[in-house]
Design an enzyme around this catalytic site. Sequence first.
Site, mmCIF file in Angstrom:
data_model
loop_
_atom_site.group_PDB
_atom_site.id
_atom_site.type_symbol
_atom_site.label_atom_id
_atom_site.label_comp_id
_atom_site.label_asym_id
_atom_site.label_seq_id
_atom_site.Cartn_x
_atom_site.Cartn_y
_atom_site.Cartn_z
ATOM 1 N N TYR A 46 53.535 52.525 42.769
ATOM 2 C CA TYR A 46 54.679 51.780 43.310
ATOM 3 C C TYR A 46 55.307 52.585 44.440
ATOM 4 O O TYR A 46 56.505 52.765 44.530
ATOM 5 C CB TYR A 46 55.683 51.521 42.180
ATOM 6 C CG TYR A 46 56.659 50.392 42.437
ATOM 7 C CD1 TYR A 46 56.218 49.082 42.542
ATOM 8 C CD2 TYR A 46 58.028 50.648 42.540
ATOM 9 C CE1 TYR A 46 57.125 48.048 42.754
ATOM 10 C CE2 TYR A 46 58.939 49.618 42.749
ATOM 11 C CZ TYR A 46 58.474 48.316 42.852
ATOM 12 O OH TYR A 46 59.371 47.289 43.049
ATOM 13 N N SER A 52 54.650 53.481 48.848
ATOM 14 C CA SER A 52 54.783 52.734 50.096
ATOM 15 C C SER A 52 54.075 51.371 50.003
ATOM 16 O O SER A 52 54.709 50.319 50.108
ATOM 17 C CB SER A 52 54.215 53.587 51.245
ATOM 18 O OG SER A 52 54.206 52.855 52.441
ATOM 19 N N ARG A 55 52.740 55.996 35.862
ATOM 20 C CA ARG A 55 52.885 57.090 34.892
ATOM 21 C C ARG A 55 54.264 56.976 34.254
ATOM 22 O O ARG A 55 55.264 56.905 34.965
ATOM 23 C CB ARG A 55 52.783 58.444 35.606
ATOM 24 C CG ARG A 55 51.414 58.738 36.156
ATOM 25 C CD ARG A 55 51.456 59.944 37.057
ATOM 26 N NE ARG A 55 52.299 59.706 38.236
ATOM 27 C CZ ARG A 55 52.430 60.554 39.240
ATOM 28 N NH1 ARG A 55 51.808 61.716 39.212
ATOM 29 N NH2 ARG A 55 53.212 60.271 40.274
ATOM 30 N N HIS A 83 42.481 51.255 51.224
ATOM 31 C CA HIS A 83 41.809 52.140 52.187
ATOM 32 C C HIS A 83 40.465 52.482 51.550
ATOM 33 O O HIS A 83 40.362 52.636 50.329
ATOM 34 C CB HIS A 83 42.675 53.385 52.420
ATOM 35 C CG HIS A 83 42.075 54.425 53.320
ATOM 36 N ND1 HIS A 83 41.374 54.103 54.478
ATOM 37 C CD2 HIS A 83 42.064 55.776 53.244
ATOM 38 C CE1 HIS A 83 40.987 55.230 55.069
ATOM 39 N NE2 HIS A 83 41.388 56.253 54.329
HETATM 40 P P1 NAD Z 1 52.373 56.645 48.258
HETATM 41 O O1 NAD Z 1 52.210 58.109 48.288
HETATM 42 O O2 NAD Z 1 53.490 56.031 49.026
HETATM 43 O O3 NAD Z 1 52.577 56.106 46.769
HETATM 44 C C1 NAD Z 1 51.860 56.549 45.719
HETATM 45 C C2 NAD Z 1 52.360 55.982 44.388
HETATM 46 O O4 NAD Z 1 51.429 56.413 43.406
HETATM 47 C C3 NAD Z 1 53.710 56.492 43.966
HETATM 48 O O5 NAD Z 1 54.358 55.483 43.222
HETATM 49 C C4 NAD Z 1 53.374 57.672 43.065
HETATM 50 O O6 NAD Z 1 54.377 57.928 42.116
HETATM 51 C C5 NAD Z 1 52.095 57.154 42.396
HETATM 52 N N1 NAD Z 1 51.179 58.221 41.953
HETATM 53 C C6 NAD Z 1 50.887 59.376 42.588
HETATM 54 N N2 NAD Z 1 49.987 60.088 41.874
HETATM 55 C C7 NAD Z 1 49.710 59.346 40.777
HETATM 56 C C8 NAD Z 1 48.877 59.531 39.647
HETATM 57 N N3 NAD Z 1 48.140 60.637 39.511
HETATM 58 N N4 NAD Z 1 48.841 58.547 38.712
HETATM 59 C C9 NAD Z 1 49.582 57.427 38.843
HETATM 60 N N5 NAD Z 1 50.405 57.207 39.881
HETATM 61 C C10 NAD Z 1 50.464 58.147 40.828
HETATM 62 O O7 NAD Z 1 50.954 56.011 48.672
HETATM 63 P P2 NAD Z 1 50.666 54.929 49.794
HETATM 64 O O8 NAD Z 1 50.956 55.499 51.137
HETATM 65 O O9 NAD Z 1 51.269 53.633 49.382
HETATM 66 O O10 NAD Z 1 49.068 54.821 49.678
HETATM 67 C C11 NAD Z 1 48.428 54.034 48.688
HETATM 68 C C12 NAD Z 1 47.116 53.547 49.279
HETATM 69 O O11 NAD Z 1 47.404 52.687 50.387
HETATM 70 C C13 NAD Z 1 46.206 54.635 49.826
HETATM 71 O O12 NAD Z 1 44.877 54.266 49.558
HETATM 72 C C14 NAD Z 1 46.477 54.608 51.328
HETATM 73 O O13 NAD Z 1 45.389 55.083 52.096
HETATM 74 C C15 NAD Z 1 46.661 53.115 51.527
HETATM 75 N N6 NAD Z 1 47.392 52.718 52.722
HETATM 76 C C16 NAD Z 1 48.601 53.273 53.006
HETATM 77 C C17 NAD Z 1 49.307 52.843 54.122
HETATM 78 C C18 NAD Z 1 50.666 53.398 54.439
HETATM 79 O O14 NAD Z 1 51.168 53.105 55.499
HETATM 80 N N7 NAD Z 1 51.323 54.160 53.562
HETATM 81 C C19 NAD Z 1 48.774 51.848 54.966
HETATM 82 C C20 NAD Z 1 47.542 51.267 54.632
HETATM 83 C C21 NAD Z 1 46.860 51.722 53.508
#
Ligand code: NAD
Length: 329
Positions: free
Chosen positions: A25, A27, A48, A108
């Site tokens: 939950y 970005s 978690r 991704h």
């Molecule tokens: P983020 O770092 O913003 O969020 C990660 C979430 O996962 C958080 O809620 C965190 O608490 C949780 N988390 C972290 N480690 C964990 C674990 N071991 N077990 C369970 N939960 C855990 O991540 P994001 O930027 O949203 O990226 C998620 C995916 O989206 C990635 O594959 C990224 O490449 C892709 N993506 C991101 C963007 C962007 O702009 N941020 C754009 C396109 C694609």
Amino acid sequence: MVKVYYDTDVSLEPLKKKTIAVIGYGSQGHAQAQNMRDSGLNVILGLRPEGPSWNRAKNGGFKVYPVSEAAEKGDIVHILIPDPAQAAVYKNLIAPHMKSGKTLGFAHGFNIHYKQVVPSNHVDVIMLAPKGPGHMVRETYLNGFGVPALIAVHQNSSGQAKNNALAMAKGVGCTRAGVLETTFREETESDLIGEQTVLVGGLMELIKKGFEVLVEAGYQPELAYFEACNEAKLIMDLIYQRGLIGMLRGVSDTAKYGGLTVGSKVIDDHVKENMRKAVKLVQSGKFAEEWIKEGKEGFKTLNTLMKEIEEHQIEKVGKFIRKTAGIEK
Ligand code: NAD
Ligand code: MG
């Protein structure tokens, strides 16, 4: 021409009876989960129990479960946790629940393309990658629009993988802006190459070196910051809205002439050679290998490099300028 999918090309029907378990939950997770729910889809969250987002997601009105329980309940398990964490979470908490006919989703392609996650042949593997950060995915949706996105199918065991990916894209609001089909390989490699050579790496180094050269030449650092960094946004806004030629038409003739005659001497063919080296390291898998190793060793190099930037003069000057100009609150 490439096929672009819009709202009227896509039906939400394939997902109407399915449960989508969004894992994470952050970005993308908060944005995609809320948009899909607001589009009428059945979304649950896998997090978690001790993690920072658990209460936020609960307060957002979601049914929240530990990751393995959500993976068990979901027909589509959409993995939106940081890329370096995905392999272990998949192996320990998700894989045991990926029964035949289920779908694994990503935003991704890194872990699939570089084989850090290897799902069984009996599940579908799809991607929905919005081309924008999560807060934009959410904001534009709330404003009645969306951000463009890429979809891809890595495995299509059910025969319905693409329709499901498109329906998810519609649920997130992306078909309002346009959705393109790609492959896991193309999305992953082009994303890494783009962020290294142009976006994160290229732009940052250009701004930093431009600032350094102005300061070295004896100009005031505050003025150098305006010139090399602040104005870069204004130029980029022009390029974004009107293209390169529109930007050129929008600046003075002196800037046009100087930019056109000197720019290609500064960013010369040898920069392009360096970019090609970065392309090779991505395509050969060497960069991925290095990044996976970096994660396993606790991100030591990453932390050192972050600290170097944090302590650079441009950061100190920038902070001051942004505060006094009211840009940074
Ligand atoms: P983020 O770092 O913003 O969020 C990660 C979430 O996962 C958080 O809620 C965190 O608490 C949780 N988390 C972290 N480690 C964990 C674990 N071991 N077990 C369970 N939960 C855990 O991540 P994001 O930027 O949203 O990226 C998620 C995916 O989206 C990635 O594959 C990224 O490449 C892709 N993506 C991101 C963007 C962007 O702009 N941020 C754009 C396109 C694609
Ligand atoms: Mg990227």
